[in-house]
Design a protein around this motif. Structure first.
Motif, PDB file in Angstrom:
ATOM      1  N   ALA A 124       0.797  -1.228   0.000  1.00  0.00           N
ATOM      2  CA  ALA A 124       0.000   0.000   0.000  1.00  0.00           C
ATOM      3  C   ALA A 124       0.828   1.275   0.000  1.00  0.00           C
ATOM      4  CB  ALA A 124      -0.957  -0.003   1.192  1.00  0.00           C
ATOM      5  N   SER A 125       1.815   1.360   0.861  1.00  0.00           N
ATOM      6  CA  SER A 125       2.558   2.613   0.982  1.00  0.00           C
ATOM      7  C   SER A 125       3.397   2.903  -0.255  1.00  0.00           C
ATOM      8  CB  SER A 125       3.447   2.583   2.223  1.00  0.00           C
ATOM      9  OG  SER A 125       4.371   1.530   2.127  1.00  0.00           O
ATOM     10  N   SER A 126       3.878   1.878  -0.916  1.00  0.00           N
ATOM     11  CA  SER A 126       4.731   2.114  -2.085  1.00  0.00           C
ATOM     12  C   SER A 126       3.940   2.408  -3.357  1.00  0.00           C
ATOM     13  CB  SER A 126       5.650   0.913  -2.325  1.00  0.00           C
ATOM     14  OG  SER A 126       4.894  -0.228  -2.623  1.00  0.00           O
ATOM     15  N   VAL A 127       2.666   2.031  -3.404  1.00  0.00           N
ATOM     16  CA  VAL A 127       1.877   2.243  -4.629  1.00  0.00           C
ATOM     17  C   VAL A 127       0.778   3.280  -4.472  1.00  0.00           C
ATOM     18  CG1 VAL A 127       2.376  -0.048  -5.525  1.00  0.00           C
ATOM     19  CG2 VAL A 127       0.325   0.304  -4.172  1.00  0.00           C
ATOM     20  N   GLY A 128       0.573   3.808  -3.265  1.00  0.00           N
ATOM     21  CA  GLY A 128      -0.400   4.871  -3.065  1.00  0.00           C
ATOM     22  C   GLY A 128      -1.828   4.416  -2.906  1.00  0.00           C
ATOM     23  N   LEU A 129      -2.056   3.271  -2.281  1.00  0.00           N
ATOM     24  CA  LEU A 129      -3.423   2.806  -2.037  1.00  0.00           C
ATOM     25  C   LEU A 129      -3.950   3.428  -0.757  1.00  0.00           C
ATOM     26  CD1 LEU A 129      -3.104  -0.985  -2.857  1.00  0.00           C
ATOM     27  CD2 LEU A 129      -3.949   0.834  -4.319  1.00  0.00           C
ATOM     28  N   LEU A 130      -5.225   3.755  -0.754  1.00  0.00           N
ATOM     29  CA  LEU A 130      -5.868   4.378   0.400  1.00  0.00           C
ATOM     30  C   LEU A 130      -6.942   3.466   0.957  1.00  0.00           C
ATOM     31  CD1 LEU A 130      -6.368   7.893  -1.190  1.00  0.00           C
ATOM     32  CD2 LEU A 130      -4.459   7.122   0.191  1.00  0.00           C
ATOM     33  N   LYS A 131      -7.193   3.573   2.275  1.00  0.00           N
ATOM     34  CA  LYS A 131      -8.240   2.740   2.870  1.00  0.00           C
ATOM     35  C   LYS A 131      -9.605   3.393   2.779  1.00  0.00           C
ATOM     36  CE  LYS A 131      -7.667   4.086   7.698  1.00  0.00           C
ATOM     37  NZ  LYS A 131      -7.348   3.619   9.014  1.00  0.00           N
ATOM     38  N   SER A 132      -9.665   4.685   2.503  1.00  0.00           N
ATOM     39  CA  SER A 132     -10.961   5.322   2.312  1.00  0.00           C
ATOM     40  C   SER A 132     -10.797   6.506   1.382  1.00  0.00           C
ATOM     41  CB  SER A 132     -11.558   5.772   3.637  1.00  0.00           C
ATOM     42  OG  SER A 132     -10.901   6.926   4.095  1.00  0.00           O
ATOM     43  N   GLN A 133     -11.884   6.898   0.763  1.00  0.00           N
ATOM     44  CA  GLN A 133     -11.825   8.049  -0.124  1.00  0.00           C
ATOM     45  C   GLN A 133     -11.924   9.351   0.656  1.00  0.00           C
ATOM     46  OE1 GLN A 133     -15.008   7.946  -2.906  1.00  0.00           O
ATOM     47  NE2 GLN A 133     -16.597   7.984  -1.362  1.00  0.00           N
ATOM     48  N   LYS A 134     -12.177   9.281   1.958  1.00  0.00           N
ATOM     49  CA  LYS A 134     -12.310  10.477   2.778  1.00  0.00           C
ATOM     50  C   LYS A 134     -10.991  10.890   3.426  1.00  0.00           C
ATOM     51  CE  LYS A 134     -16.787  10.671   2.278  1.00  0.00           C
ATOM     52  NZ  LYS A 134     -17.374  11.616   1.390  1.00  0.00           N
ATOM     53  N   SER A 135     -10.051   9.968   3.526  1.00  0.00           N
ATOM     54  CA  SER A 135      -8.797  10.300   4.198  1.00  0.00           C
ATOM     55  C   SER A 135      -7.625   9.818   3.362  1.00  0.00           C
ATOM     56  CB  SER A 135      -8.753   9.643   5.578  1.00  0.00           C
ATOM     57  OG  SER A 135      -8.619   8.250   5.441  1.00  0.00           O
ATOM     58  N   ASN A 136      -6.477  10.304   3.664  1.00  0.00           N
ATOM     59  CA  ASN A 136      -5.274   9.884   2.955  1.00  0.00           C
ATOM     60  C   ASN A 136      -4.489   8.850   3.743  1.00  0.00           C
ATOM     61  OD1 ASN A 136      -5.713  11.429   0.692  1.00  0.00           O
ATOM     62  ND2 ASN A 136      -4.758  13.225   1.590  1.00  0.00           N
ATOM     63  N   ASP A 137      -5.180   8.151   4.643  1.00  0.00           N
ATOM     64  CA  ASP A 137      -4.532   7.073   5.373  1.00  0.00           C
ATOM     65  C   ASP A 137      -4.200   5.939   4.419  1.00  0.00           C
ATOM     66  OD1 ASP A 137      -4.924   8.510   7.660  1.00  0.00           O
ATOM     67  OD2 ASP A 137      -6.791   7.501   8.173  1.00  0.00           O
ATOM     68  N   ILE A 138      -3.132   5.253   4.708  1.00  0.00           N
ATOM     69  CA  ILE A 138      -2.723   4.131   3.868  1.00  0.00           C
ATOM     70  C   ILE A 138      -3.713   2.983   4.066  1.00  0.00           C
ATOM     71  CG2 ILE A 138      -0.887   2.420   3.506  1.00  0.00           C
ATOM     72  CD1 ILE A 138      -0.259   5.236   2.491  1.00  0.00           C
ATOM     73  N   TYR A 139      -3.978   2.287   2.994  1.00  0.00           N
ATOM     74  CA  TYR A 139      -4.897   1.142   2.998  1.00  0.00           C
ATOM     75  C   TYR A 139      -4.505   0.157   4.088  1.00  0.00           C
ATOM     76  CZ  TYR A 139      -7.040  -3.176   1.457  1.00  0.00           C
ATOM     77  OH  TYR A 139      -7.733  -4.349   1.404  1.00  0.00           O
ATOM     78  N   GLY A 141      -6.596  -2.843   5.126  1.00  0.00           N
ATOM     79  CA  GLY A 141      -7.403  -4.051   5.287  1.00  0.00           C
ATOM     80  C   GLY A 141      -8.189  -4.370   4.046  1.00  0.00           C
ATOM     81  N   SER A 142      -9.143  -5.282   4.201  1.00  0.00           N
ATOM     82  CA  SER A 142      -9.962  -5.647   3.057  1.00  0.00           C
ATOM     83  C   SER A 142     -11.091  -4.639   2.900  1.00  0.00           C
ATOM     84  CB  SER A 142     -10.515  -7.047   3.245  1.00  0.00           C
ATOM     85  OG  SER A 142     -11.319  -7.082   4.391  1.00  0.00           O
ATOM     86  N   GLY A 143     -11.876  -4.780   1.877  1.00  0.00           N
ATOM     87  CA  GLY A 143     -12.919  -3.823   1.553  1.00  0.00           C
ATOM     88  C   GLY A 143     -12.569  -3.142   0.248  1.00  0.00           C
ATOM     89  N   THR A 144     -13.020  -1.902   0.088  1.00  0.00           N
ATOM     90  CA  THR A 144     -12.727  -1.176  -1.136  1.00  0.00           C
ATOM     91  C   THR A 144     -11.336  -0.547  -1.054  1.00  0.00           C
ATOM     92  OG1 THR A 144     -15.050  -0.708  -1.442  1.00  0.00           O
ATOM     93  CG2 THR A 144     -13.520   0.632  -2.684  1.00  0.00           C
TER      94      THR A 144
END
Length: 150
Positions: A124-139, A141-144
């Motif tokens: 996640a941190s190396s490719v820019g995945l986020l855990k929510s569209q509301k925050s810029n926290d790194i992904y 877990g599972s889900g969207t």
């Protein structure tokens, strides 16, 4: 006269030992192959997200509209407006565009399974995945899974 008591061939115990060893080795191969499959699926999702991000930016550059125009029009990656920017037109219907009130624009993938989710979390941190569209926290877990477009 002396009879030849030496037999040629394998005993039952030797054959059983060979079968057990082959079974253990094949079980180890099955475990490692499922790990490879989930890792390949995670890499495929990341690649698709990047391609859709690039296609969305190309759409934005050509149409000169606001970034939320694509999401608000309800266009998804299967839309003909986006497909012309993609080299691979076989896009899964689980990919969607989202926007939020801060005029942030995202491309997301819905519901990866847990094994794939673990692989995505590791990258996640190396490719820019986020855990929510509301925050810029790194992904985390599972889900969207989201990737910021603009």
């Amino acid at each position: 006269m002396k009879k030849n008591t030496k037999r040629s061939g394998f005993t039952l115990v030797e054959l059983l030992i060979v079968i057990v060893v082959i079974g253990v080795l094949s079980a180890m191969m099955m475990l490692s192959s499922t790990e490879a499959v989930s890792s390949a699926k995670a890499a495929d999702i990341i690649s698709d997200l990047r391609n859709l991000k690039t296609a969305a930016l190309a759409w934005y550059a050509d149409n000169l509209t606001t970034a939320d125009g694509l999401a608000s029009k309800g266009l998804n990656p299967k839309s003909s407006d986006i497909l012309k920017y993609l080299s691979n037109e076989n896009v899964d219907s689980k990919y969607k565009f989202y926007n939020d009130t801060a005029n942030q624009w995202y491309v997301g993938f819905d519901a990866p399974d847990t094994k794939v989710g673990e692989k995505l979390k590791a990258r996640a941190s190396s490719v820019g995945l986020l855990k929510s569209q509301k925050s810029n926290d790194i992904y985390a877990g599972s889900g969207t899974v989201y990737m910021l477009v603009k």
